[in-house]
Design a protein around this motif. Structure first.
Motif, PDB file in Angstrom:
ATOM      1  N   PHE A 190       0.797  -1.229   0.000  1.00 46.58           N
ATOM      2  CA  PHE A 190       0.000   0.000   0.000  1.00 46.58           C
ATOM      3  C   PHE A 190       0.833   1.283   0.000  1.00 46.58           C
ATOM      4  CE2 PHE A 190      -2.801  -3.066   2.368  1.00 46.58           C
ATOM      5  CZ  PHE A 190      -3.705  -3.263   1.334  1.00 46.58           C
ATOM      6  N   CYS A 191       2.147   1.175   0.102  1.00 43.45           N
ATOM      7  CA  CYS A 191       2.992   2.372   0.177  1.00 43.45           C
ATOM      8  C   CYS A 191       4.012   2.407  -0.951  1.00 43.45           C
ATOM      9  CB  CYS A 191       3.704   2.425   1.532  1.00 43.45           C
ATOM     10  SG  CYS A 191       2.590   2.430   2.954  1.00 43.45           S
ATOM     11  N   GLN A 192       3.597   2.044  -2.128  1.00 44.77           N
ATOM     12  CA  GLN A 192       4.505   2.024  -3.261  1.00 44.77           C
ATOM     13  C   GLN A 192       4.803   3.459  -3.720  1.00 44.77           C
ATOM     14  OE1 GLN A 192       2.968  -0.526  -6.338  1.00 44.77           O
ATOM     15  NE2 GLN A 192       2.771  -2.297  -4.980  1.00 44.77           N
ATOM     16  N   LEU A 193       6.048   3.689  -4.137  1.00 39.26           N
ATOM     17  CA  LEU A 193       6.506   5.006  -4.567  1.00 39.26           C
ATOM     18  C   LEU A 193       6.835   4.998  -6.049  1.00 39.26           C
ATOM     19  CD1 LEU A 193       8.987   5.860  -1.642  1.00 39.26           C
ATOM     20  CD2 LEU A 193       6.546   6.456  -1.814  1.00 39.26           C
ATOM     21  N   ASP A 194       6.625   6.144  -6.703  1.00 44.12           N
ATOM     22  CA  ASP A 194       7.090   6.264  -8.089  1.00 44.12           C
ATOM     23  C   ASP A 194       8.596   6.531  -8.075  1.00 44.12           C
ATOM     24  OD1 ASP A 194       7.471   8.976  -7.512  1.00 44.12           O
ATOM     25  OD2 ASP A 194       5.549   9.567  -8.392  1.00 44.12           O
ATOM     26  N   ALA A 195       9.184   6.629  -9.241  1.00 41.17           N
ATOM     27  CA  ALA A 195      10.639   6.743  -9.336  1.00 41.17           C
ATOM     28  C   ALA A 195      11.159   8.012  -8.681  1.00 41.17           C
ATOM     29  CB  ALA A 195      11.060   6.695 -10.808  1.00 41.17           C
ATOM     30  N   ALA A 196      10.457   9.145  -8.872  1.00 35.61           N
ATOM     31  CA  ALA A 196      10.920  10.418  -8.297  1.00 35.61           C
ATOM     32  C   ALA A 196      10.861  10.367  -6.768  1.00 35.61           C
ATOM     33  CB  ALA A 196      10.055  11.566  -8.832  1.00 35.61           C
ATOM     34  N   CYS A 197       9.794   9.844  -6.217  1.00 34.78           N
ATOM     35  CA  CYS A 197       9.671   9.746  -4.754  1.00 34.78           C
ATOM     36  C   CYS A 197      10.694   8.774  -4.191  1.00 34.78           C
ATOM     37  CB  CYS A 197       8.256   9.310  -4.377  1.00 34.78           C
ATOM     38  SG  CYS A 197       6.986  10.569  -4.638  1.00 34.78           S
ATOM     39  N   ASP A 198      10.963   7.709  -4.948  1.00 33.71           N
ATOM     40  CA  ASP A 198      11.947   6.735  -4.492  1.00 33.71           C
ATOM     41  C   ASP A 198      13.330   7.371  -4.387  1.00 33.71           C
ATOM     42  OD1 ASP A 198      12.511   3.874  -3.857  1.00 33.71           O
ATOM     43  OD2 ASP A 198      13.836   4.084  -5.596  1.00 33.71           O
ATOM     44  N   ARG A 199      13.707   8.201  -5.379  1.00 34.72           N
ATOM     45  CA  ARG A 199      15.003   8.879  -5.328  1.00 34.72           C
ATOM     46  C   ARG A 199      15.055   9.875  -4.165  1.00 34.72           C
ATOM     47  NH1 ARG A 199      14.215   9.013 -10.909  1.00 34.72           N
ATOM     48  NH2 ARG A 199      13.504  11.184 -10.812  1.00 34.72           N
ATOM     49  N   LEU A 200      13.947  10.561  -3.931  1.00 35.80           N
ATOM     50  CA  LEU A 200      13.879  11.531  -2.843  1.00 35.80           C
ATOM     51  C   LEU A 200      14.087  10.845  -1.497  1.00 35.80           C
ATOM     52  CD1 LEU A 200      13.242  14.332  -1.633  1.00 35.80           C
ATOM     53  CD2 LEU A 200      10.798  13.726  -1.792  1.00 35.80           C
TER      54      LEU A 200
END
Length: 530
Positions: free
Chosen positions: A465-475
């Motif tokens: 339920f807490c999956q991140l997109d690529a930009a959020c993952d880098r952040l």
């Protein structure tokens, strides 16, 4: 003559069936076996006095009483009434027809009146599970027992009432409790403590809203008089009402601890426990020679507030680490092991230094850097790691204090919290969310360890339920490297970000949600003590 009646013994917050066997033969002796404690052994004198005062015959025979299972310790005065009933049945003074259909509990006064006892709700749940028709309990406990549907709960005032009921002379009406009405009353009750009284502190108010929406632990660090305790005491006013299964489980704990008021049926408001910093680890976590729940269990489904956090003994604080993670506490002793629920929101407050003015623009700090470091070092890294939201709080400026305009009310904040919790309920409790109240009650009797909020998510649910997109993952990767955060902090940031997204009504975690969640780790690890 050999007779049997039935009662119960408490084991943690659950109850075990106890069979009271009484054998009467000619003679004048009295023997009580089955691991009774002193309070149970003293029951004979209370019973004999009650019998004589009420015009009943004192047994003139040799009585041998066994409380089975014999290897389970029997404690307290709740066995007075079943022992008295068993003696009367063994000496043929009352009918025995109904004895195998009821669980009997009650403490006797010398005049035969009945006093309330602890732990009646767990006993009622056990009686239903074991197939008994009902309970005979003191009138002050009847409302508590009657919340369990499918049982006949008879309220009695005196020993003579019990005798007449068992003999069919005095019919009694079973006690009834409208559970739905009790739950509804809690939803409409107003608290005297309201966030409208808080001046300024918008940042901390927002942090508290996020904590309430997701059930997250929180730490506030700020100077004396900045409003830390004031806001913590108002936190329950923005938490959602207890669900039925939460209310039942909370009531069980408070019943065993003897904290229910007379004629109270359910705990319908979330607990708020604020123990003094001199508390011992046993009082905090539970246990003792006669085991009872500790403060963390009494705060189950509510708030545990620890003010002046560094003033608590470090060893006492460290025992919180396991129950914060597992949401229960196991108290192990030489002769028994007891599990107590401990799913609470930890809210803590502390000064930034011993004098309280480190970093304060209006007051000069008198502490040395070493003193500041030692003060903050009283809170260990592993404990701090388990606190989801860590925020500083500044003194309120004068222009805010003199502002007579009320702030946002608790009702308005609570409405947003409830909407966010409903999103979580749809996510975690989709089956239970659509059930009728009676079906929810049935669900509780089968299983009570349900997930209610984001803070309780398992690692598997965090991944789901807490999956991140690529930009959020880098952040997040960059923030973790810069702040030196642990894997546990990673999970907690994701949970808080999920809550912030729920408050915003967003299906996915977006960059602003993640950035706000990261900002709540400002006291963590490398920043701690700077």
């Amino acid at each position: 003559m050999l007779t049997k009646c039935y009662t119960a013994a408490l084991q943690g917050i659950d109850a075990a069936l106890i069979t009271v066997e009484i054998h009467a033969i000619s003679g004048s002796d009295f023997t009580l076996v089955g691991l009774p404690d002193n309070a149970v052994k003293e029951a004979r004198d209370r019973i004999y006095s009650a019998l004589v005062v009420n015009g009943l015959e004192r047994p003139r025979r040799t009585l041998t009483i066994n409380m089975s299972p014999a290897d389970l310790k029997k404690e307290g005065a709740a066995y007075d009434l079943p022992l008295a009933v068993g003696m009367l049945a063994a000496t043929e003074q009352i009918h025995t027809t109904l004895l195998d259909r009821f669980i009997i509990l009650g403490e006797l006064s010398l005049d035969g009146s009945l006093q309330p006892v602890h732990g009646v709700l767990p006993v009622a749940l056990m009686a239903k599970r074991e197939g008994f028709r009902g309970l005979i309990v003191p009138a002050a406990n009847a409302q508590e027992a009657a919340v369990v549907e499918g049982l006949e709960v008879y309220a009695v005032e005196t020993l003579l009432d019990v005798v007449r009921f068992l003999d069919g002379i005095m019919p009694l009406t079973p006690t009834h409790v409208d559970i739905d009405a009790v739950i509804r009353s809690s939803a409409t009750a107003e608290s005297d403590l309201d966030f409208a009284d808080v001046r300024g502190q918008e940042k901390v108010r927002r942090a508290m809203e996020v904590a309430a929406a997701g059930g997250h632990n929180m730490l506030m660090v700020g100077p004396p008089g900045s409003g830390k305790s004031m806001m913590a005491k108002r936190l329950p006013s923005i938490l959602p009402p207890l669900t039925l299964d939460e209310s039942l489980e909370t009531t069980k704990i408070h019943s065993v601890a003897g904290l229910l008021s007379r004629n109270q049926s359910l705990v319908v408001t979330r607990p708020f426990r604020s123990p003094h910093h001199t508390i011992t680890d046993v009082a905090l976590c539970g246990g003792g020679s006669n085991p009872r729940p500790g403060e963390i269990s009494l705060a189950h489904n509510g708030v545990l507030f620890l003010d002046e956090l560094p003033e608590y003994h470090r060893a006492t604080l460290e025992v919180l680490r396991q129950p914060i993670e597992d949401r229960h506490i196991t108290v192990a002793r030489a002769k028994s092991t007891i599990d107590y629920p401990a799913s609470f929101m930890l809210v803590a407050a502390m000064n930034p230094c011993p004098c309280g003015h480190y970093g304060d623009a209006t007051h000069q700090c008198t502490c040395t850097p070493a003193q500041v470091h030692r003060y903050k070092d009283k809170i260990s890294g592993p404990l701090l790691d388990r606190i989801d939201i860590q925020t500083d709080i500044q003194a309120v400026p004068y222009d805010k204090l003199k502002d007579m305009q009320p702030g946002e009310s608790s009702a308005a904040i609570r409405a947003r919290v409830i909407r966010a919790r409903q999103i979580q309920a749809d996510r975690f409790l989709s089956d239970a969310a659509i059930l009728t109240p009676s079906a929810q009650r049935s669900l509780f009797f089968q299983h009570s360890g349900l997930i209610h909020c984001n803070a309780q998510m398992t690692p598997k649910q965090v991944r789901q339920f807490c999956q991140l997109d690529a930009a959020c993952d880098r952040l997040l990767e960059q923030s973790m490297a810069k702040m030196g955060l642990s894997a546990r902090a990673y999970d907690r940031i994701l949970k808080v970000a999920r809550t912030i997204a729920d408050l915003a009504g967003s299906e996915h975690i977006q960059a602003p949600h993640l950035m706000e969640a990261i900002s709540y780790r400002q006291l963590d690890r490398d920043n701690w003590g700077e």
